[in-house]
Design a protein around this motif. Structure first.
Motif, PDB file in Angstrom:
ATOM      1  N   VAL A 112     -59.959   2.147 -37.129  1.00  0.00           N
ATOM      2  CA  VAL A 112     -58.710   1.689 -37.747  1.00  0.00           C
ATOM      3  C   VAL A 112     -58.254   0.431 -37.033  1.00  0.00           C
ATOM      4  N   TRP A 113     -57.898  -0.582 -37.808  1.00  0.00           N
ATOM      5  CA  TRP A 113     -57.519  -1.877 -37.258  1.00  0.00           C
ATOM      6  C   TRP A 113     -56.101  -2.245 -37.677  1.00  0.00           C
ATOM      7  N   GLY A 114     -55.400  -2.916 -36.765  1.00  0.00           N
ATOM      8  CA  GLY A 114     -54.095  -3.470 -37.080  1.00  0.00           C
ATOM      9  C   GLY A 114     -54.245  -4.808 -37.787  1.00  0.00           C
ATOM     10  N   GLN A 115     -53.112  -5.388 -38.154  1.00  0.00           N
ATOM     11  CA  GLN A 115     -53.138  -6.609 -38.947  1.00  0.00           C
ATOM     12  C   GLN A 115     -53.296  -7.872 -38.112  1.00  0.00           C
ATOM     13  N   GLY A 116     -53.165  -7.792 -36.826  1.00  0.00           N
ATOM     14  CA  GLY A 116     -53.335  -8.951 -35.962  1.00  0.00           C
ATOM     15  C   GLY A 116     -52.045  -9.677 -35.676  1.00  0.00           C
ATOM     16  N   THR A 117     -52.001 -10.275 -34.495  1.00  0.00           N
ATOM     17  CA  THR A 117     -50.868 -11.089 -34.100  1.00  0.00           C
ATOM     18  C   THR A 117     -51.409 -12.372 -33.468  1.00  0.00           C
ATOM     19  N   LEU A 118     -50.828 -13.501 -33.840  1.00  0.00           N
ATOM     20  CA  LEU A 118     -51.354 -14.792 -33.417  1.00  0.00           C
ATOM     21  C   LEU A 118     -50.814 -15.181 -32.043  1.00  0.00           C
ATOM     22  N   VAL A 119     -51.733 -15.556 -31.168  1.00  0.00           N
ATOM     23  CA  VAL A 119     -51.400 -16.091 -29.852  1.00  0.00           C
ATOM     24  C   VAL A 119     -51.882 -17.528 -29.802  1.00  0.00           C
TER      25      VAL A 119
END
Length: 123
Positions: A112-119
């Protein structure tokens, strides 16, 4: 179950950020969690992982000594503390959960993967 990764943003080189990963509708307590990242034009790569208890962790060589993964099972959240950030750390960061309690470092080991957050790290 859905995962939410948050805490990304814009930071200058040498700065710090803390990412968080929390699920909706499910506990993380019995499962290993990993952080991965993907920069434009590159494949998703392993960053760090933590086992179900938090007693075992693993890191990519590129982040060892700078990043720390941890978890709070009471808060049902996994964290990635990122210090001494470099421009090459710029990427979308994803958290992922696997169905097993032990850690893994490959993307196909996670279910299961999250939607991601940009760094974004500026020089």
């Amino acid at each position: 179950v859905q995962l939410q990764a948050f805490g990304g943003g814009l930071v200058q080189a040498g700065g710090s950020l803390r990412l968080s990963c929390a699920p909706s509708g499910r506990t993380l307590v019995n499962y290993a969690v990993g952080w991965f990242r993907q920069a434009p034009g590159t494949e998703r790569e392993f960053v760090a992982a933590i086992n179900y208890s938090g007693r075992r962790t693993d890191y990519a060589d590129s982040v060892k000594g700078r990043f720390t993964i941890s978890r709070s099972n009471t808060k049902n959240t996994v964290y990635l503390q990122m210090n001494s950030l470099k421009p090459e750390d710029t990427a979308v960061y994803y958290c992922a959960v696997r169905r097993f309690s032990n850690i893994a470092t490959t993307t196909h080991s996670y279910d299961v993967w999250g939607q991601g957050t940009l760094v974004t790290v500026s020089s």
